[in-house]
Design an enzyme around this catalytic site. Sequence first.
Site, PDB file in Angstrom:
ATOM      1  N   GLU A  21      11.339  18.369   1.746  1.00  0.00           N
ATOM      2  CA  GLU A  21      10.705  17.424   0.995  1.00  0.00           C
ATOM      3  C   GLU A  21      10.822  15.900   1.321  1.00  0.00           C
ATOM      4  OE1 GLU A  21      11.628  18.884  -3.632  1.00  0.00           O
ATOM      5  OE2 GLU A  21      13.439  19.311  -2.285  1.00  0.00           O
TER       6      GLU A  21
ATOM      7  N   ARG B 292      15.330  14.618 -11.586  1.00  0.00           N
ATOM      8  CA  ARG B 292      15.330  13.878 -10.123  1.00  0.00           C
ATOM      9  C   ARG B 292      14.731  12.734  -9.965  1.00  0.00           C
ATOM     10  NH1 ARG B 292      16.323  15.827  -4.632  1.00  0.00           N
ATOM     11  NH2 ARG B 292      17.509  17.654  -5.532  1.00  0.00           N
TER      12      ARG B 292
END
Lengths: 488, 773
Positions: free
Chosen positions: B723, B311
């Site tokens: 997030e 990520r």
Amino acid sequence: MNNSDKICFVFDNQLTEIDFTKSEFRPSTTLLNYLRSLPTHKGVKEGCAEGDCGACTVVIAELNQQNQLEYKALDSCLVFLPMIHGKQIITIENLEQIVNKELKLHPVQQLMVENNGSQCGYCTPGIVMSLFALFKNHHQPEKEVIEDALTGNLCRCTGYKPIIEAAEKSCCNHGNDHFTEKQYEIIEMLLSINENKKSISLLHKEQEYFLPLNLKDALEFKKLYPNAVVISGATDTALRQTKKGEIIPQLIDLSQIEELKHFTKNNNSIEIGAGLTLEKAKNEVENIFPALFDILKVFGSLQIRNIATIGGNIGSASPIGDTLTFLFACKAFVKLQNLTSVRKVAIEDFIIGYRKTDTNADELITAVEIPLIPENVIIKSYKVSNRKDLDISTVSASFRLQLSNKNSVEEIIIAFGGMAAYTIRASKTVTYLIDKTWNRNTVEEAMEVLKTEFSPISDARAEKDYRAMAAANLLLKFWSEISLNQKD
Amino acid sequence: MESTQNQIYHDSAIKHVSGKSVYINDMDAGTQMLYGKVVYSPHAHAKILSFNIDKAKLVKGVHAVLSYKDIPGLNQMGPVIHDEPCLAEDKVNFIGQAIFLIAAETMEIAQKAEKLIEVEYEILKPILSIEKAIQYNQLLSTPRIIKRCNADEAMQKAKHRLSGMLKTGAQEHWYLETQTSLCVPGEMNEYMVYSSTQNPNETQAIVAEVLGIPRNEVVVEIRRMGGAFGGKETQGNHVAAWASLLSYHTRRPVKIHLFRDDDQIMTGKRHRFVSSYEIGFDDDGMITAYKAELNSDAGATADLSMAILERAVLHADNSYFIPNISIIGKAWKTNLPSNTAFRGFGGPQGIAVIENAIDRIARFLKKDALEIRYKNFYGINDRNTTHYDEVVENNRLYTIYDQLINSSEYLKRRKEIDDFNANNEFYKKGMALTPVKFGISFTTAFLNQAGALVNIYLDGTVLVNHGGTEMGQGLHTKMQQIAAIELGISPEFVKVNATNTSKVPNTSATAASSGTDMNGMAVKNAIDIIKERLLTVALSEFNQKTYPNPSEIKNIVFYNNVVFDKIHPDRIILFKELISKAYLQQVSLSSTGFYKTPNIYFDRETGKGHPFHYYAFGMAVSEVKVDTLTGQNEVLRTDILHDTGKSINEMIDIGQVEGAFVQGLGWVTTESIKWDKDGRLMNHSPDTYKIPTVNDIPADFRTALLKDAPNYNTIHKSKAVGEPPFILAFSVWLAIKDAISAVGNHQFEPDFELPATNEVILKSIEKIRLLSK
């Protein structure tokens, strides 16, 4: 002495007694552990067991000198059970009411719901209790007062904003609520406990805990048990138990002695009783000693200041001990007493090493005497910490300056915390500055001396070179604030 | 409270504020319950030569002392790769690694017993930094590489080039509730495990494996966690496995609730990174080439490190189109607790590098960083493909930028800040705008699936079970709203159950911000199935009498606690009544639901694909004031504009945005973590580990959600929110850098890292002071 052997307090609106000879609990059991052992009081949470997160916040109501109730938030993880003797404990479970079979939340609870003030909810009971104390003590508080009330409560979810809003919206009823309705009943109960003026000895098979109710008894205990650990707020000592699992065999708890809680203005000095809480001291000194006020404002959290005392801060002689640098700059005295005599020691002579003081085995610290600051003297205090609040200083400092009419340095005291094993004066730097003209040039030269005067350590908080740099810069800051009038 | 609208309160709010919410440590498991204690390694790297637990077993009140020899099943609890022993055998690889377990009648007894355990170690040299791990070639797994065009060639051709290193620090989750599990044995091999876990399905699997029993014997349940933030995505499993082992051997309920310091010492953190980069650009600040190598500290085992690194690599571009790009990610093994998921999951670490690089470009070109960012934003119709070939669709960067620049009065304040700085020597102000583009979905494609089980009872109330877990984020509240809206009933008739593996099996972790997206769709799917059955019942009801025009299914509406025909509004039945009728007609009032996110694929070999369902966007402007004599600072104002699509619950979404931002604020400023030379964590309690308090949030804090921005192909047109806003805290980080830079009148590039502690700030300032002389 003819001592009583039980403690008594008001809990769930009832008189409650604990007889430690019959109890599974040691006297120094924390209020948190006691509450959590009960099936009905699991709302209170442990987040850190060191007074740094506030999840365990409860409120204590106690009688003041006018026999009115005073409400204080405190960290139940740092409070030993005997400290609540003669007081009312209020927990999260006590705030709501059942009205016509329906749950009625307290205004601070209701506004927390309506403002989305909780997410995971684990810190919430502690936050609600801090808000409840705020509600009882302040009507339409300023933002600064709200923030101060919440500094000791960590929340990892919300970012705090909705909690501040809940405080703003709920604290608008002059503290009137169902506790107000019941207050006389509670006052009666507390008076009935406090009628008994006998000091308390709690003798448990693993621990002796003495709770004197007057100074004379305290001094007698101290003479009989010279090795006992003396506590008042126990915000330092409690950690030996909660963090290290130590069982302290003998304790003398001074928290109930009224004679040690005075604040007296004399002609040339102020005397602060060793047992006065830092919060009360803070409120008293705002105009007299603004530099001390500045330090106390960022000292721990409200929950800590509500139990920690000035005597404890001096007596623990921590290398940082935030009030100490100020007391050095003020040339304060510590008053010590045993059964037969009283003596006065200059603060600098009192601190003799790392957590070491000039206290005899039979003595107790009874007060600190701070001479008033002459008009031509400037005193300022600073605290440098990683986080603004509820953080131990990386470096703390106090400066005292008296200039001659020719703008030269007649007298200067520079005292630092965090730069050595104990609070220390920067004597080389002072020698350099004496009689020199007070200007930026001199100050910058003195900073070079200061940078090499100490050998601070590197630790979890900071590296030694940062400490040296910040310490030197504080001198420049002091100069800039008085000479340029530049503050924020 | 208006029914089914987006203003309902958190479903646990009343329980939270009145102390009635039950966390695992509050559960009463009866007088037979024992306290579990984990005995862990005091050495970062050592061989276990011998040990003796016999004396500890003899302590009165001790019921079990276990070593790896007592594990009936597999001595493993690695979530992806089996490289993590449940209890250490002959070697320990970090301080805090579990070696023995004790069950005793009180915690004090367990502590006493712990002191009697004897272990002989042979101490080995530990690897405690990324640099050392690189030196000793401790690569965890194959590097992750994503490239487009020729970054080397483009770099050579670039008019200007800047290169450097950036360190970003670890972060402790500091959930208020430490890791906790309570295991209650049932008959024979049955175990009921209450576990503070984001991933009950995996907890179930690991408990079953460790105990050597089939998964259908183990039920894992979680009502709510006291915060998680990724810290309980895999590492909640550990405590559950340990409690189960003790329960297996004692046949009693056993609870493990980690003491705060132990939790901080034993569990993994956000991965710290050391990254090197080179960026090429022209006179206008257009980026032509970008090369970065991201090196993460995985800790002792794999845990989720590779997915997190992936990520980071996928987010190395943040919001910027970079034609020639090369991103290499490497995870390194060290002798520290295995680092793990933490809000943002590597994204923040990847984004920090490009944001800092852009900040440098601006200083180099003597422009406001704002201009450079704007110029390089992904385009709407062209310049809109990421380095992994996914097209950035529905790009909201420009809309957000335009609105935020105005609402924050950026340009006016920039001038005021310059004036302030010109007139103040010892205080400096700084400001920065930073954006986020965050990809939503698990990058491991198969994880993008969710399940639900919806039951309707005969009084018309509804019980929703779904695979997601509640950690405070309001997931259950949103599920309650979705169910209420879909069934056309008031939310008070809907209850969301504790997450339980026997109700909804084989689910994914509640992570990657995808809880609502996926579980919401699964709940809707279950309700659609039940509604289809109910429609038949309603139709037969409405069409009983002879109407000239019979009701048609397509016209039947569930709304406001009734079911009716919108063409013939007099054909109406109470929802509750319809349920009774359905029951009498022997119609099932329960259904499972399922959802898989469509069109997600990613080829790790080529680094290309479509790993994300969509992107969430946001931006923040922050202004700070720095005391240049101490490094102490404060955030004066923050303006956030964030995209949550059509928000299901605005209050909850704003709570997520603000909460994530403040958590990020801590990471970039005060949350410093150090280990000593032996690998001992120095900041192991809130005494020295400083998360933000109420006084650290922006003095003026303005948060808004982007209006009129429905998302496509998601539950009720919403967007994930957990997030992405964490990353907006870079606005504070770079505002601090801007203030430092002002000390040298923006002529010198400040030394900078993350977190920007007072110490980092002051040292950087002092260096600039020397350069300015």
